[in-house]
Design an enzyme around this catalytic site. Sequence first.
Site, PDB file in Angstrom:
ATOM      1  N   SER A 204       0.844  -1.206   0.000  1.00  0.00           N
ATOM      2  CA  SER A 204       0.000   0.000   0.000  1.00  0.00           C
ATOM      3  C   SER A 204       0.868   1.240   0.000  1.00  0.00           C
ATOM      4  O   SER A 204       2.065   1.167  -0.302  1.00  0.00           O
ATOM      5  CB  SER A 204      -0.943  -0.028   1.207  1.00  0.00           C
ATOM      6  OG  SER A 204      -1.943   0.959   1.064  1.00  0.00           O
ATOM      7  N   ASN A 205       0.296   2.387   0.337  1.00  0.00           N
ATOM      8  CA  ASN A 205       1.040   3.658   0.354  1.00  0.00           C
ATOM      9  C   ASN A 205       0.453   4.565   1.426  1.00  0.00           C
ATOM     10  O   ASN A 205      -0.593   4.246   2.004  1.00  0.00           O
ATOM     11  CB  ASN A 205       0.971   4.308  -1.044  1.00  0.00           C
ATOM     12  CG  ASN A 205      -0.458   4.591  -1.448  1.00  0.00           C
ATOM     13  OD1 ASN A 205      -1.144   5.373  -0.811  1.00  0.00           O
ATOM     14  ND2 ASN A 205      -0.940   3.928  -2.498  1.00  0.00           N
TER      15      ASN A 205
END
Length: 394
Positions: A204-205
């Site tokens: 993810s980020n």
Amino acid sequence: MSRIVLGVTGGIAAYKAVDLASKLRQQDHAVDVVLTRAAEAFVTPLSFSAVTGRTAYRDEDLWQGGESILHVELAQAAELVVIAPATADFIARAAHGLADSLLGALLLSAHCPVIWAPAMESGMWQHPATRENVGRLQSFGQRVLAPGEGHLASGREGVGRMPEREEILVAIEETLRTPVLSAVRVLVTAGPTREFIDPVRFLSNPSTGRMGIAVAEAARAWGADVTLVLGPTEVRPPGGVHVVPVTSSAEMFGAVERELGSTDVFVATAAVADLRPANRFEHKVKKDELPGSLELERTRDILAYAGAHRRPGQVLVGFAAETDDPEAEARRKLQQKHCDLVVGNDVRREDAGFGVDTNVCTFVTAHGAWQVGPATKREIGEEIMAFVAQRLGR
Ligand code: CTP
């Protein structure tokens, strides 16, 4: 009750604006009157403050200094700006974005609807220059009332009288009743996506979804029907918005694909993962059995898909979060993804990017680029809606 700015410019009909201000006060509106220098040759701020019960501003107040910036403050608070009477000269100035007066600067800072009540001699009203200037104001989405016919200041008869008070009041009521983007369907993607390796691990980020949530809030405030396709985030989505929660980029893609056909405006703010594991394990993989490297595959580009399948009249807005040359990158994405606007921002700045409330952006369109901010994400959202409204001819 609404907060209205009444701009008074320098024509003989200025005295009628006192009556208009008084009537608006009786209707429970809070009226901030702003006079141009020329208007003061005909009426005084005192006449207006006496009938509105509020400060009436003069052009000099633009230069007052102090903590706040008056034209921005008044513009942001206003739900509507009415210019009555509007002279040919002031119409020309506003049509060209001149900000050499408090009222001119205020108009450039306002996001709300604007109504013009012109008053001038027939010849001036009919002159091609004025016709063109009025056309420009209309192309900004502003409403220009037709002047009335009858006795003019010159003693002649003709077109050019300020529209009657009742007509202006009706236009005001109509505008306050109909929000600018009413019946416009706005779709927003926001937040990160999660690309699961197994049930307990994902790629993810750091996106929080704040920018997209702010865009959704702004769109709702402008009267749009808003659908927010939201990736996993702790930030609470706004009320009055249809939220479609998603987790992976594939789910986000599916949700957008379903909505696009009935969407007038698509704003892609989501930080969609570009890569996902080629294989997903259904059961948690034991540490010792984890592969030393992951095989990854590209995810689909949602905005590029929307750009390739856009319907006529549909407006597409993208974002470009960059560490190097945001403007150039935004321009590249504008072309590649067939957008109307790409908002580039420099995520290295401390007052911009992931997880903070402010942003500094470069708005890039096919016709040029301009900087917005430092501003709150909500203000950036408002700027985007102003662009959208203009694109839709609202
Ligand atoms: N976007 C999208 N779907 C993707 C990737 C990006 O809809 N799979 C959208 C984002 O929401 C944003 C815009 O495309 O509005 C640009 O995203 P960004 O991550 O900055 O750019 P990329 O297309 O991934 O390009 P690059 O990595 O080369 O900068």
